[in-house]
Design a protein around this motif. Structure first.
Motif, short mmCIF file in Angstrom:
data_model
loop_
_atom_site.label_atom_id
_atom_site.label_comp_id
_atom_site.label_asym_id
_atom_site.label_seq_id
_atom_site.Cartn_x
_atom_site.Cartn_y
_atom_site.Cartn_z
N VAL A 35 41.31 49.85 26.23
CA VAL A 35 42.36 49.91 27.24
C VAL A 35 43.65 49.50 26.53
CG1 VAL A 35 43.17 49.06 29.46
CG2 VAL A 35 40.71 49.26 29.02
N ASN A 37 47.44 48.74 26.67
CA ASN A 37 48.43 48.31 27.65
C ASN A 37 49.84 48.70 27.21
OD1 ASN A 37 47.89 47.10 30.14
ND2 ASN A 37 47.09 45.26 29.17
N LEU A 60 41.83 54.55 27.23
CA LEU A 60 42.65 54.50 28.43
C LEU A 60 44.04 54.08 27.97
CD1 LEU A 60 40.29 52.66 30.97
CD2 LEU A 60 40.57 55.11 30.60
N LEU A 62 47.40 53.41 28.96
CA LEU A 62 48.14 53.13 30.19
C LEU A 62 49.63 53.34 30.00
CD1 LEU A 62 46.27 49.90 31.33
CD2 LEU A 62 45.69 52.29 31.79
N GLU A 70 44.14 43.39 35.04
CA GLU A 70 44.07 44.77 35.54
C GLU A 70 43.52 45.70 34.46
OE1 GLU A 70 44.18 48.01 38.09
OE2 GLU A 70 44.15 45.88 38.45
N ASN A 73 39.84 45.28 34.54
CA ASN A 73 39.27 45.97 35.71
C ASN A 73 39.17 47.47 35.48
OD1 ASN A 73 38.91 43.66 37.25
ND2 ASN A 73 40.91 43.81 38.22
N LEU A 74 40.22 48.07 34.93
CA LEU A 74 40.19 49.51 34.64
C LEU A 74 39.12 49.84 33.61
CD1 LEU A 74 44.03 50.12 34.57
CD2 LEU A 74 42.42 50.95 36.30
N ARG A 77 35.63 49.54 35.19
CA ARG A 77 35.36 50.71 36.04
C ARG A 77 34.92 51.90 35.18
NH1 ARG A 77 40.00 51.01 38.75
NH2 ARG A 77 39.23 49.46 40.20
N ALA A 78 35.64 52.15 34.09
CA ALA A 78 35.29 53.27 33.20
C ALA A 78 33.90 53.07 32.59
CB ALA A 78 36.34 53.42 32.11
#
Length: 141
Positions: A35, A37, A60, A62, A70, A73-74, A77-78
């Motif tokens: 992820v 950021n 991901l 972003l 957050e 969390n993302l 979920r993935a």
């Protein structure tokens, strides 16, 4: 075997992120979710070039820095949508010992726990920063 995914939340990670990824990759995970950021364009391009076409990776990227919580969390979920039964959560400055994930997974199975925390050492001097604690909720009568 438990299907374990790793989620790494990063921002302009560079070499630290590379060390983290290298330490996680050989641990038997089926999916590694990075992820990002909203890092600099050069860092995002580098991540895309190195990992964008590898099937065990999910990037991901972003558009804005949403913070660690957050981002986590993302990533979770993935990982869960990809079929993970357990998720290792890390920041870009984490380096796992070669048997780190197996040790945590064994603790989950042995204790029937939903979460496990590792011993955390300072990479500079080996000083103990944190130790996974076993918390038992108090009974309410």
């Amino acid at each position: 075997l438990m299907r374990i995914a790793a989620v790494v939340v990063a921002w302009n990670g560079g070499e630290a992120l590379e060390r983290c990824i290298a330490s996680v990759r050989g641990q038997g995970i089926f999916r590694l979710v990075i992820v990002d950021n909203a890092s600099r364009t050069a860092e995002r391009d580098r991540l895309q070039r190195l990992y964008g076409d590898l099937p065990e990776f999910e990037l991901l990227l972003l558009p804005a820095n949403v913070g660690f919580a957050e981002g986590a969390n993302l990533g979770f979920r993935a990982a869960l949508e990809a079929g993970a039964e357990a998720v290792l959560l890390a920041t870009q400055d984490v380096t796992l010992e070669p048997d780190g994930l197996a040790t945590l997974a064994a603790a989950l199975r042995r204790e029937g726990a939903a979460i496990a925390g590792p011993l955390v050492l300072d990479q500079r001097d080996g000083r103990e920063l944190s130790r996974g604690e076993r918390l038992v909720p108090a009974l309410i009568c």
